[in-house]
Motif scaffolding. Structure first.
Motif, PDB file in Angstrom:
ATOM      1  N   ILE A 212      53.822  46.375  10.493  1.00  0.00           N
ATOM      2  CA  ILE A 212      52.979  47.485  10.947  1.00  0.00           C
ATOM      3  C   ILE A 212      53.206  48.729  10.097  1.00  0.00           C
ATOM      4  O   ILE A 212      52.269  49.473   9.782  1.00  0.00           O
ATOM      5  N   MET A 213      54.447  48.947   9.636  1.00  0.00           N
ATOM      6  CA  MET A 213      54.729  50.089   8.766  1.00  0.00           C
ATOM      7  C   MET A 213      54.069  49.909   7.402  1.00  0.00           C
ATOM      8  O   MET A 213      53.587  50.871   6.805  1.00  0.00           O
ATOM      9  N   ASN A 214      54.032  48.684   6.890  1.00  0.00           N
ATOM     10  CA  ASN A 214      53.338  48.435   5.620  1.00  0.00           C
ATOM     11  C   ASN A 214      51.871  48.830   5.720  1.00  0.00           C
ATOM     12  O   ASN A 214      51.316  49.463   4.811  1.00  0.00           O
ATOM     13  N   ASP A 215      51.246  48.435   6.823  1.00  0.00           N
ATOM     14  CA  ASP A 215      49.834  48.778   7.004  1.00  0.00           C
ATOM     15  C   ASP A 215      49.639  50.289   7.118  1.00  0.00           C
ATOM     16  O   ASP A 215      48.717  50.857   6.522  1.00  0.00           O
ATOM     17  N   LEU A 216      50.512  50.938   7.869  1.00  0.00           N
ATOM     18  CA  LEU A 216      50.379  52.384   8.039  1.00  0.00           C
ATOM     19  C   LEU A 216      50.691  53.135   6.741  1.00  0.00           C
ATOM     20  O   LEU A 216      49.954  54.053   6.365  1.00  0.00           O
ATOM     21  N   MET A 217      51.769  52.748   6.062  1.00  0.00           N
ATOM     22  CA  MET A 217      52.192  53.472   4.864  1.00  0.00           C
ATOM     23  C   MET A 217      51.163  53.386   3.748  1.00  0.00           C
ATOM     24  O   MET A 217      50.952  54.338   3.008  1.00  0.00           O
ATOM     25  N   SER A 218      50.545  52.212   3.613  1.00  0.00           N
ATOM     26  CA  SER A 218      49.611  52.004   2.499  1.00  0.00           C
ATOM     27  C   SER A 218      48.154  52.079   2.939  1.00  0.00           C
ATOM     28  O   SER A 218      47.249  51.874   2.124  1.00  0.00           O
ATOM     29  N   MET A 219      47.925  52.358   4.236  1.00  0.00           N
ATOM     30  CA  MET A 219      46.570  52.344   4.795  1.00  0.00           C
ATOM     31  C   MET A 219      45.897  50.992   4.543  1.00  0.00           C
ATOM     32  O   MET A 219      44.700  50.899   4.303  1.00  0.00           O
ATOM     33  N   GLY A 220      46.721  49.935   4.556  1.00  0.00           N
ATOM     34  CA  GLY A 220      46.219  48.580   4.395  1.00  0.00           C
ATOM     35  C   GLY A 220      46.032  48.126   2.967  1.00  0.00           C
ATOM     36  O   GLY A 220      45.730  46.953   2.712  1.00  0.00           O
ATOM     37  N   ILE A 221      46.226  49.031   2.006  1.00  0.00           N
ATOM     38  CA  ILE A 221      45.957  48.681   0.599  1.00  0.00           C
ATOM     39  C   ILE A 221      46.977  47.675   0.072  1.00  0.00           C
ATOM     40  O   ILE A 221      46.710  46.980  -0.912  1.00  0.00           O
ATOM     41  N   HIS A 222      48.141  47.544   0.710  1.00  0.00           N
ATOM     42  CA  HIS A 222      49.125  46.571   0.237  1.00  0.00           C
ATOM     43  C   HIS A 222      48.541  45.165   0.232  1.00  0.00           C
ATOM     44  O   HIS A 222      48.955  44.321  -0.578  1.00  0.00           O
ATOM     45  N   ARG A 223      47.575  44.908   1.093  1.00  0.00           N
ATOM     46  CA  ARG A 223      46.929  43.596   1.126  1.00  0.00           C
ATOM     47  C   ARG A 223      46.107  43.350  -0.140  1.00  0.00           C
ATOM     48  O   ARG A 223      46.044  42.218  -0.648  1.00  0.00           O
TER      49      ARG A 223
END
Length: 251
Positions: A38-49
């Motif tokens: 959930i932190m990955n999604d929040l930190m990158s605004m989902g762009i990590h995907r």
């Protein structure tokens, strides 16, 4: 006078003894493991995907191959590779941190991914695999936490098959000055606050921001891969260089 620089390394902006860093990094990831996705999604605004999708697309992985997802954490790349290699292939999710490995194993098994995935707790500097074993190795948002990056790269080179490739997805140096200033403000002010609210741990996310700044820039990491023996090394700047994907081959 004794030169102590060879006995020390950085932990974020702090200088620590080399033998202490692995334990200190382990404490960070023990703390953040449960909220990591959930932190990955929040930190990158989902762009990590998107960054990970690009890594997958650049991997060249085919059915029947062997893949090492090193520092694979919660298994985002492992899940994709499992489908790509099929029943005749194998994916190893390896991480030095047992808490992250447990989260990854539970997540993948809950998704029905069981048959062709193995789990190994391993140090990137001393990989417990035979020479010339893997067709592809990915290390995603992990290399900056490794104490001896040069040794880790040599270890990865050893276990790759001739013709195999390494992909390093990691935070890097923004190539535009205005973007760099915005990114610094976000990293050092907003990110620890998000960590405090969501994961109840601002210090771990402050370390993660600092570790990004201490990681080698694009050209330096490319040179390190060359020195480790990799050929045709190149990199792609993603999101203005906030992240870079490095790729090298073993011939």
């Amino acid at each position: 006078m004794t030169d102590t620089t060879q006995d020390t390394t950085h932990f974020g902006f702090r200088t620590v003894a080399k033998e202490e860093k692995a334990t200190m990094v382990a404490e960070v990831f023990h703390s953040v493991a449960a909220k990591y996705d959930i932190m990955n999604d929040l930190m990158s605004m989902g762009i990590h995907r998107v960054w990970k999708r690009f890594t997958i697309d650049c991997s060249g992985v085919r059915r029947g191959q062997r893949v090492l997802d090193l520092g694979g954490g919660t298994g985002d790349l492992t899940a994709k590779f499992s489908r790509m290699v099929g029943d005749s292939g194998q994916v190893i999710l390896a991480d030095i941190n047992n808490s992250m490995l447990k989260v990854g194993r539970s997540k993948l098994r809950d998704s029905g991914i069981v048959g062709n995935v193995g789990y190994v707790q391993a140090n990137a500097e001393e990989l417990p695999f035979p020479d010339n074993y893997f067709d592809c190795i990915t290390i995603s948002f992990c290399l900056r936490n490794v104490t001896d990056k040069e040794q880790a790269l040599r270890s990865m080179y050893r276990v790759l098959k001739p013709g195999g490739r390494l992909l390093v997805l990691e935070f890097s140096k923004p190539i535009l000055e205005p973007l760099s200033k915005i990114y610094d403000a976000y990293s050092f002010h907003l990110l620890p606050k998000i960590g405090e609210i969501i994961a109840h741990d601002s210090e771990s996310y402050r370390y993660l921001a600092e570790s990004i700044r201490m990681h080698p820039d694009q050209e330096t990491l490319k040179g390190m891969m060359d020195d480790a023996g990799f050929d045709q090394t190149t990199y792609y700047n993603l999101t203005g260089g906030i992240v870079a994907l490095h790729r090298g081959y073993k011939f």
